[in-house]
Design an enzyme around this catalytic site. Structure first.
Site, mmCIF file in Angstrom:
data_model
loop_
_atom_site.group_PDB
_atom_site.id
_atom_site.type_symbol
_atom_site.label_atom_id
_atom_site.label_comp_id
_atom_site.label_asym_id
_atom_site.label_seq_id
_atom_site.Cartn_x
_atom_site.Cartn_y
_atom_site.Cartn_z
ATOM 1 N N CYS A 2 0.829 -1.215 0.000
ATOM 2 C CA CYS A 2 0.000 0.000 0.000
ATOM 3 C C CYS A 2 0.866 1.269 0.000
ATOM 4 C CB CYS A 2 -0.940 0.106 1.186
ATOM 5 S SG CYS A 2 -2.092 -1.259 1.324
ATOM 6 N N ARG A 27 3.569 0.265 -5.147
ATOM 7 C CA ARG A 27 3.341 -0.361 -3.843
ATOM 8 C C ARG A 27 1.998 -1.090 -3.751
ATOM 9 N NH1 ARG A 27 6.673 1.114 0.050
ATOM 10 N NH2 ARG A 27 5.127 0.567 1.622
ATOM 11 N N TRP A 75 -2.798 -2.372 -1.679
ATOM 12 C CA TRP A 75 -2.433 -3.755 -1.955
ATOM 13 C C TRP A 75 -3.172 -4.549 -0.883
ATOM 14 C CZ3 TRP A 75 -0.046 -6.720 -5.447
ATOM 15 C CH2 TRP A 75 0.371 -7.986 -5.065
ATOM 16 N N ASN A 101 -1.336 1.219 5.904
ATOM 17 C CA ASN A 101 -0.546 0.221 5.188
ATOM 18 C C ASN A 101 -0.052 -0.754 6.252
ATOM 19 O OD1 ASN A 101 1.486 -1.157 3.796
ATOM 20 N ND2 ASN A 101 2.953 0.515 4.061
ATOM 21 N N GLY A 102 -0.437 -2.028 6.129
ATOM 22 C CA GLY A 102 -0.001 -3.006 7.124
ATOM 23 C C GLY A 102 -1.131 -3.954 7.483
ATOM 24 N N GLU A 484 16.202 -24.152 -7.753
ATOM 25 C CA GLU A 484 15.845 -22.723 -7.731
ATOM 26 C C GLU A 484 17.078 -21.851 -8.004
ATOM 27 O OE1 GLU A 484 13.435 -20.877 -7.999
ATOM 28 O OE2 GLU A 484 13.899 -18.984 -7.023
ATOM 29 N N LYS A 488 17.294 -19.193 -11.117
ATOM 30 C CA LYS A 488 17.577 -17.756 -10.946
ATOM 31 C C LYS A 488 18.707 -17.345 -11.879
ATOM 32 C CE LYS A 488 14.724 -16.578 -9.508
ATOM 33 N NZ LYS A 488 13.607 -17.278 -8.951
ATOM 34 N N GLU A 491 17.660 -17.398 -15.666
ATOM 35 C CA GLU A 491 16.653 -16.392 -16.026
ATOM 36 C C GLU A 491 17.252 -15.019 -16.247
ATOM 37 O OE1 GLU A 491 12.515 -16.877 -13.893
ATOM 38 O OE2 GLU A 491 14.133 -16.896 -12.439
ATOM 39 N N HIS A 507 25.133 -40.492 -13.034
ATOM 40 C CA HIS A 507 24.331 -41.306 -13.949
ATOM 41 C C HIS A 507 24.195 -40.638 -15.311
ATOM 42 C CE1 HIS A 507 23.389 -44.246 -10.868
ATOM 43 N NE2 HIS A 507 23.195 -43.229 -10.037
ATOM 44 N N LYS A 606 5.966 -11.411 -15.898
ATOM 45 C CA LYS A 606 5.745 -11.624 -14.462
ATOM 46 C C LYS A 606 4.637 -12.633 -14.229
ATOM 47 C CE LYS A 606 6.580 -10.838 -10.134
ATOM 48 N NZ LYS A 606 7.764 -11.573 -9.656
HETATM 49 C C1 F6R Z 1 10.887 -17.425 -11.655
HETATM 50 C C2 F6R Z 1 9.503 -17.043 -11.776
HETATM 51 C C3 F6R Z 1 8.566 -17.993 -12.433
HETATM 52 C C4 F6R Z 1 7.268 -18.079 -11.619
HETATM 53 C C5 F6R Z 1 6.226 -18.933 -12.375
HETATM 54 C C6 F6R Z 1 4.967 -19.094 -11.560
HETATM 55 O O1 F6R Z 1 11.665 -16.429 -11.080
HETATM 56 O O2 F6R Z 1 9.121 -15.991 -11.352
HETATM 57 O O3 F6R Z 1 9.127 -19.244 -12.616
HETATM 58 O O4 F6R Z 1 7.561 -18.641 -10.383
HETATM 59 O O5 F6R Z 1 5.916 -18.326 -13.597
HETATM 60 O O6 F6R Z 1 4.363 -17.867 -11.294
HETATM 61 P P1 F6R Z 1 3.252 -17.731 -10.201
HETATM 62 O O7 F6R Z 1 3.843 -18.030 -8.887
HETATM 63 O O8 F6R Z 1 2.775 -16.317 -10.314
HETATM 64 O O9 F6R Z 1 2.165 -18.722 -10.546
#
Ligand code: F6R
Length: 611
Positions: A2, A27, A75, A101-102, A484, A488, A491, A507, A606
């Site tokens: 927020c 935010r 938010w 906000n909170g 993971e 990272k 990507e 293997h 995203k």
């Molecule tokens: C990696 C990343 C993606 C998301 C995936 C799922 O950094 O951001 O692999 O984790 O697209 O997204 P959500 O969690 O929004 O379903």
């Protein structure tokens, strides 16, 4: 998160508030609203669901007149993101307004108490409780000091986190703010003053600012700002000069949102736990909605980073709740003809709540009559609608395309879920849970310690940024962390990185190792430690460089690894939370070294809303 903005001065407040909200929209953008005290001493509130642009369209250039006002971009955390729940919120008579906000943890009991005293509530939010609490404390009083005191007394009854701003119709030149665990900054102008969640909102108007610290309350009039603690003791504070430009300010001074979000992680963990730990018990009332007596198995379904959180979740649920669990990638799950019925709990994890494959899996589970539990960040997102139970991450918006802070929040929430299920299944005595909860509470400080070592990680990253291929290996609890960590790196740096179970290397993939292929080995303490050391030996025999994530005090690892990324010691099931942080930093610094577009990597979005 927020965004809050406030103004008191000789200028018309509305344009300043709307401009500030635009700069704070990062935010939150579920709804937006402003409240203005008109020259007739009436409080006018304008608010709409959705982004600020919807509010601007609704106003059509016609804003209430007045020189004192508040604005908010939301938010959502409590209550759907609709117009009624949008801030500002007023008291019963519309004589005072609040933006917040909170999270107010005890809002339920406060609301019941206020209802019993005759207060009438219009929204589902925790914030509205604050408006009525202040009303109750201000009743029968008058004068600026009395209003500040009423806010202070009200806040002493609230538990949780807040940045709050309020004004009342009786005091046309008084704006009150307060802060506990959510940001708030005062902008000092000449004959006018401002309040905001973050510096970007202040930049066009002033470069002189005051930080409001946790547990403080601030009163602004046209002439200046006074600060007290919640006991009413006055605090003196020197203003500081803001040197940032707008872009730097939005990122909190960090060069990228990714780094800013990594540095938010200690707070994100605290927020994920907030209101969910009660002494030696986990409290997840959301889970009450599930008929757990029937559940014999759990599927965890998600994509990408959320799937890797799900892999940890599977282990947590099996460890603490002894419930068989399987973690499956959503795009595979939906076409795998899974055996689903009312005895199978389907847990869906999604930061955005809009990922097409996860949504399809959700629909499949519902059609099959399986109970659904959603773990999501975005309140009111598609996946949360119609779910039997929803656990929110409470992590605030994540701007960088790649997930960082929300991964940690997922792991924290899944840990709570597994403990809660274990409690409900009668498997965990309080004495077993207590040390785990203590460790969870200590995690924020431990993440902070990893962040303190960021410069050493940056140095290591610099040395390896020119390599083309990486392996990330781990066993047991460390295996999802390897996946993971590799994701990272690939990507954001566009380097090839493969996450692999360390025991599987021999293997096949070991054929790819040579001195040019670094191997990041996750080697956190636990029963498999010696096994990973053996795998590291196999790697070293191929003359590959070894980077290791290991726990502080581990002397052994320094004999085997070329580089060590240190994390504090923790309980084994919690180690993925800490291991993620150096791996995120490593990926970040490699990508930075390579000049990549870190916050918006090529080809990525995203939220992936197509199959
Ligand atoms: C990696 C990343 C993606 C998301 C995936 C799922 O950094 O951001 O692999 O984790 O697209 O997204 P959500 O969690 O929004 O379903």
């Amino acid at each position: 998160m927020c965004g809050i903005v406030g103004y008191v001065g000789p200028r018309t407040a509305a344009p300043i508030l709307l401009d500030g909200l635009q700069r704070l929209e990062y935010r939150g953008y579920d709804s937006a609203g402003i409240a203005i005290l008109t020259p007739e001493r009436k409080i006018e509130i304008k608010k709409t669901q959705g982004r600020l642009s919807v509010l601007l369209d609704a106003l059509q250039g016609s804003t209430p007149p007045g020189y004192l006002g508040l604005g908010h971009t939301r938010w959502a955390t409590h209550g759907e993101p609709n117009e009624i729940n949008a801030h500002p919120h007023a008291d019963c008579d519309g004589r005072l307004v609040v933006v917040h906000n909170g999270i107010i943890e005890n809002y339920g009991s406060l609301r019941e108490g206020l209802r019993a005293k005759g207060h009438h509530f219009t929204s589902e939010t925790d914030t509205e409780v604050l408006a009525h609490l202040i009303e109750e404390e201000y009743r029968g009083h008058q004068g600026p000091d009395e209003f500040v005191t009423a806010v202070r007394r009200a806040l002493k009854q609230a538990r949780g986190a807040y940045a709050l701003a309020a004004f009342c119709a009786e005091e046309p030149e008084l704006l009150v703010g307060a802060r506990l665990f959510s940001p708030m900054v005062v902008g000092l102008g000449s004959g006018e003053n401002y309040l905001a969640s973050d510096i970007p909102a202040l930049l066009p108007y002033t470069r002189q600012a005051l930080i409001v610290e946790d547990g403080e309350i601030v009163a602004l009039d046209r002439e200046g700002a006074s600060i007290w603690n919640l006991e009413g003791v006055a605090i003196s504070r020197e203003p500081f000069h803001i040197g940032w430009d707008l872009e730097a300010a939005e990122k909190g001074g960090y060069p990228h949102f990714m780094l800013k979000e990594i540095y938010e992680e200690p707070q994100v963990i605290a927020n994920a736990l907030r209101g969910r730990l009660d002494g030696e018990r986990v409290l997840l009332p959301e889970v009450d909605k599930l008929d757990l007596a029937k559940i014999q198995k759990a599927y965890i379904v998600a994509c990408g980073t959320s799937h890797y959180a799900g892999l940890v979740g599977k282990r947590l649920i099996e460890e603490f709740a002894r419930l068989p669990a399987e973690s499956i990638i959503a795009s595979e799950f939906r076409y795998s003809n899974p055996v689903l019925d009312q005895n199978t709990l389907v847990i869906l994890i999604s930061q955005s709540g809009e990922t097409a494959d996860t949504l399809a899996a959700f629909r499949l589970a519902k059609e099959s009559g399986a109970p659904t539990l959603v773990v999501a960040n975005v309140l009111g997102s598609s996946i949360t609608r119609g779910a039997d139970a929803v656990l929110y991450l409470q992590a605030g918006p994540e701007i960088c395309v790649v997930a960082t802070k929300t991964y940690l929040a997922m792991l924290a929430v899944l840990t709570l879920l597994a403990l809660d299920l274990g409690q409900r299944r009668g498997l965990l005595a309080h004495s077993q849970i207590a040390p785990i909860l203590q460790e969870l509470r200590d995690l924020s400080a431990k993440v902070d310690r990893v962040l303190d070592g960021a410069e050493a990680i940056a140095e290591i990253a610099r040395r390896y940024a020119d390599r083309k291929n990486f392996f990330f290996i781990g066993r047991g609890w460390d295996y999802p962390s390897a996946l993971e960590g590799a994701l990272k790196l690939k990507e954001i740096s566009y380097l090839h990185a493969e996450g692999y179970p360390a025991g599987e290397l021999k293997h096949g993939p070991i054929a790819l190792l040579d001195p040019e292929v670094p191997v990041m080995a996750l080697a956190t303490p636990g029963p498999l430690y010696e096994k990973i050391i053996s795998n590291i030996q196999e790697v070293k025999a191929r003359r590959a460089k070894v980077l290791a994530v290991a726990a502080e005090g581990d002397k052994e690892i320094t004999h085997h690894a070329d580089e060590v990324l240190w994390i504090p010691r923790t309980l084994e099931p919690l180690s993925p939370i800490l291991s993620a942080v150096p791996l995120q930093l490593f990926a970040y610094y490699v990508a930075r070294e390579r000049g990549c577009d870190i916050d918006k990597p090529r080809n990525l979005a995203k939220s992936v809303t197509v199959e």
